[in-house]
Design a protein around this motif. Structure first.
Motif, PDB file in Angstrom:
ATOM      1  N   PRO A  45       0.820  -1.093  -0.062  1.00 20.47           N
ATOM      2  CA  PRO A  45       0.073   0.080   0.063  1.00 20.47           C
ATOM      3  C   PRO A  45       0.838   1.204  -0.174  1.00 20.47           C
ATOM      4  O   PRO A  45       2.104   1.332   0.536  1.00 20.47           O
ATOM      5  CB  PRO A  45      -0.967  -0.062   1.394  1.00 20.47           C
ATOM      6  N   GLU A  46       0.285   2.381  -0.698  1.00 17.22           N
ATOM      7  CA  GLU A  46       1.083   3.562  -0.600  1.00 17.22           C
ATOM      8  C   GLU A  46       0.857   3.967   0.728  1.00 17.22           C
ATOM      9  O   GLU A  46      -0.351   4.537   1.299  1.00 17.22           O
ATOM     10  CB  GLU A  46       0.622   4.425  -1.773  1.00 17.22           C
ATOM     11  N   LEU A  47       1.845   4.486   1.425  1.00 19.77           N
ATOM     12  CA  LEU A  47       1.763   5.119   2.860  1.00 19.77           C
ATOM     13  C   LEU A  47       2.135   6.524   2.824  1.00 19.77           C
ATOM     14  O   LEU A  47       3.108   6.945   1.794  1.00 19.77           O
ATOM     15  CB  LEU A  47       2.603   4.437   3.795  1.00 19.77           C
ATOM     16  N   LEU A 113      12.677   0.641   4.629  1.00 18.87           N
ATOM     17  CA  LEU A 113      13.301   0.155   3.303  1.00 18.87           C
ATOM     18  C   LEU A 113      12.416  -0.181   2.242  1.00 18.87           C
ATOM     19  O   LEU A 113      12.111   0.032   1.202  1.00 18.87           O
ATOM     20  CB  LEU A 113      14.706  -0.434   3.446  1.00 18.87           C
ATOM     21  N   LEU A 114      11.615  -1.234   2.870  1.00 21.07           N
ATOM     22  CA  LEU A 114      10.607  -1.822   1.943  1.00 21.07           C
ATOM     23  C   LEU A 114       9.529  -1.002   1.509  1.00 21.07           C
ATOM     24  O   LEU A 114       9.281  -1.074   0.128  1.00 21.07           O
ATOM     25  CB  LEU A 114      10.375  -3.176   2.869  1.00 21.07           C
ATOM     26  N   PHE A 115       8.983  -0.144   2.450  1.00 22.32           N
ATOM     27  CA  PHE A 115       7.694   0.557   2.065  1.00 22.32           C
ATOM     28  C   PHE A 115       8.107   1.818   1.369  1.00 22.32           C
ATOM     29  O   PHE A 115       7.338   2.297   0.712  1.00 22.32           O
ATOM     30  CB  PHE A 115       6.839   0.769   3.489  1.00 22.32           C
ATOM     31  N   PHE A 116       9.149   2.415   1.799  1.00 26.26           N
ATOM     32  CA  PHE A 116       9.748   3.990   1.460  1.00 26.26           C
ATOM     33  C   PHE A 116      10.902   3.995   0.300  1.00 26.26           C
ATOM     34  O   PHE A 116      11.040   4.908  -0.049  1.00 26.26           O
ATOM     35  CB  PHE A 116       9.955   4.819   2.730  1.00 26.26           C
ATOM     36  N   ASP A 117      11.785   2.941   0.474  1.00 27.47           N
ATOM     37  CA  ASP A 117      12.797   3.029  -0.582  1.00 27.47           C
ATOM     38  C   ASP A 117      13.799   4.217  -0.164  1.00 27.47           C
ATOM     39  O   ASP A 117      14.433   4.800  -0.822  1.00 27.47           O
ATOM     40  CB  ASP A 117      12.280   2.804  -1.985  1.00 27.47           C
TER      41      ASP A 117
END
Length: 163
Positions: A45-47, A113-117
Motif C-alpha cells: 500500500p502507498e503510505l 526500506l521496503l515501504f519507502f525505499d
C-alpha cells in the motif's frame, strides 16, 4: 563451582545475543537487494510520507533509548554492593534488553526500506549493526563495563578459556 555458573551464564548470553544478531540480517538483505534491482514485486500500500519520517525518527529514538537504558542499568549495578554472580545476572538482563531493542530496530529499518525505499533506513540499519558489534558481550567488555578488579576480574577473564 562459581566459575562454572559464571561461564554457563556467559555462554548462554553469548548464544542468545548471536541469535538476535543473525536473525534480522537475511530479512534486511532481501529487502535491500530488492530495493537495488526490484527482483520481487510486492503489492504494497502507498503510505504517507509522515510514516516514512516517523519510522526513521522511531529508529533513531530506539537507538538512543537502548544506549541510555543500558548505561543506566550499568550505573545501577555499579552503585549496588553486589556479589559477582548477581552483577553478571543483572548485566545479562541489561544486555538482553539492549539486544531485543536493537532487534526491533533492525526490523523497523527493513520495513522502512521496503515501504519507502528511503536510504536513511539503510543507514539506520548500519548504525544498528554498529551497536550490535560494539555491544556484543565479551569478558573484556564485561570487566570494563562493570569496573571489575582483582579476583572478580580474573574470574570473568577466565571465561575466555574454552573447555
Amino acid at each position: 563451582m562459581e566459575e562454572k555458573r559464571i561461564k554457563k551464564r556467559f555462554e548462554t548470553l553469548e548464544r542468545n545475543v548471536l541469535i538476535l544478531i543473525a536473525i534480522p540480517i537475511p530479512f534486511f538483505a532481501v529487502v535491500y537487494l530488492n530495493s537495488q534491482n526490484s527482483t520481487f514485486s510486492f503489492d504494497l500500500p502507498e503510505l504517507s510520507t509522515f510514516w516514512d519520517s516517523f519510522g526513521l525518527g522511531l529508529v533513531v529514538s530506539i537507538l538512543f533509548l537502548q544506549y541510555f537504558n543500558f548505561q543506566t542499568s550499568i550505573k545501577r549495578i555499579l552503585r549496588g554492593n553486589l556479589d559477582l554472580e548477581t552483577k553478571l545476572a543483572l548485566y545479562s538482563q541489561a544486555t538482553m534488553q539492549r539486544f531485543w531493542i536493537l532487534f526491533v530496530s533492525t526490523f523497523i529499518s527493513a520495513l522502512g526500506l521496503l515501504f519507502f525505499d528511503n536510504p536513511g533506513f539503510t543507514m539506520a540499519f548500519a548504525v544498528t549493526l554498529l551497536f550490535f558489534s560494539l555491544g556484543k558481550p565479551s569478558p573484556d567488555r564485561i570487566v570494563k563495563s562493570l569496573k571489575l578488579k582483582g579476583e572478580e576480574k580474573d574470574k570473568v577473564l577466565g571465561m575466555k578459556r574454552r573447555g
